[in-house]
Design a protein around this motif. Structure first.
Motif, mmCIF file in Angstrom:
data_model
loop_
_atom_site.group_PDB
_atom_site.id
_atom_site.type_symbol
_atom_site.label_atom_id
_atom_site.label_comp_id
_atom_site.label_asym_id
_atom_site.label_seq_id
_atom_site.Cartn_x
_atom_site.Cartn_y
_atom_site.Cartn_z
ATOM 1 N N THR A 95 0.831 -1.204 0.000
ATOM 2 C CA THR A 95 0.000 0.000 0.000
ATOM 3 C C THR A 95 0.864 1.251 0.000
ATOM 4 O O THR A 95 0.610 2.194 -0.761
ATOM 5 N N ILE A 96 1.892 1.260 0.822
ATOM 6 C CA ILE A 96 2.793 2.422 0.864
ATOM 7 C C ILE A 96 3.495 2.592 -0.479
ATOM 8 O O ILE A 96 3.534 3.694 -1.031
ATOM 9 N N SER A 146 1.002 3.641 -3.348
ATOM 10 C CA SER A 146 0.541 5.021 -3.157
ATOM 11 C C SER A 146 1.639 6.026 -3.464
ATOM 12 O O SER A 146 1.391 7.049 -4.110
ATOM 13 N N LEU A 147 2.853 5.764 -3.009
ATOM 14 C CA LEU A 147 3.950 6.703 -3.269
ATOM 15 C C LEU A 147 4.280 6.774 -4.758
ATOM 16 O O LEU A 147 4.546 7.855 -5.279
ATOM 17 N N LEU A 176 -2.486 8.851 3.270
ATOM 18 C CA LEU A 176 -1.698 7.619 3.338
ATOM 19 C C LEU A 176 -1.157 7.401 4.750
ATOM 20 O O LEU A 176 -1.283 6.308 5.309
ATOM 21 N N ILE A 177 -0.571 8.431 5.344
ATOM 22 C CA ILE A 177 0.001 8.309 6.692
ATOM 23 C C ILE A 177 -1.078 7.931 7.706
ATOM 24 O O ILE A 177 -0.892 7.018 8.521
ATOM 25 N N MET A 194 -2.221 4.289 7.150
ATOM 26 C CA MET A 194 -1.209 3.301 7.519
ATOM 27 C C MET A 194 -1.014 3.253 9.038
ATOM 28 O O MET A 194 -0.772 2.179 9.595
#
Length: 83
Positions: free
Chosen positions: A13-14, A17-18, A60-61, A64
């Motif tokens: 996911t990270i 997304s990045l 996102l942060i 997560m």
């Protein structure tokens, strides 16, 4: 360290997304869940992919952190009880 499904989802996911936010914004556009396109264009992959993309870095942060504190902790607790 044991490789769990939760860790794989967390890292994927990270990473996705990045890449979408900073490398390829078209990735986010293609991954958005649009019910009309899901039904009319048969874009079924958006059901899964929409869970891996986020609108911005703060989104996102937050997601997560939530994932970590809830899912990862529940996974650890369930592993301890099985042992």
């Amino acid at each position: 360290m044991q490789l769990s499904a939760a860790l794989v989802i967390f890292v994927a996911t990270i990473a996705i997304s990045l890449v979408g936010l900073y490398g390829s914004p078209k990735l986010i556009d293609r991954s958005l869940f649009r019910p009309y396109w899901f039904q009319r264009r048969k874009e079924y992959s958006t059901v899964i992919m929409s869970g891996f993309v986020h609108a911005d870095l703060m989104h996102l942060i937050f997601n997560m952190m939530t994932f970590y504190f809830f899912y990862m902790e529940i996974g650890r607790a369930s592993c301890r009880e099985r042992v």
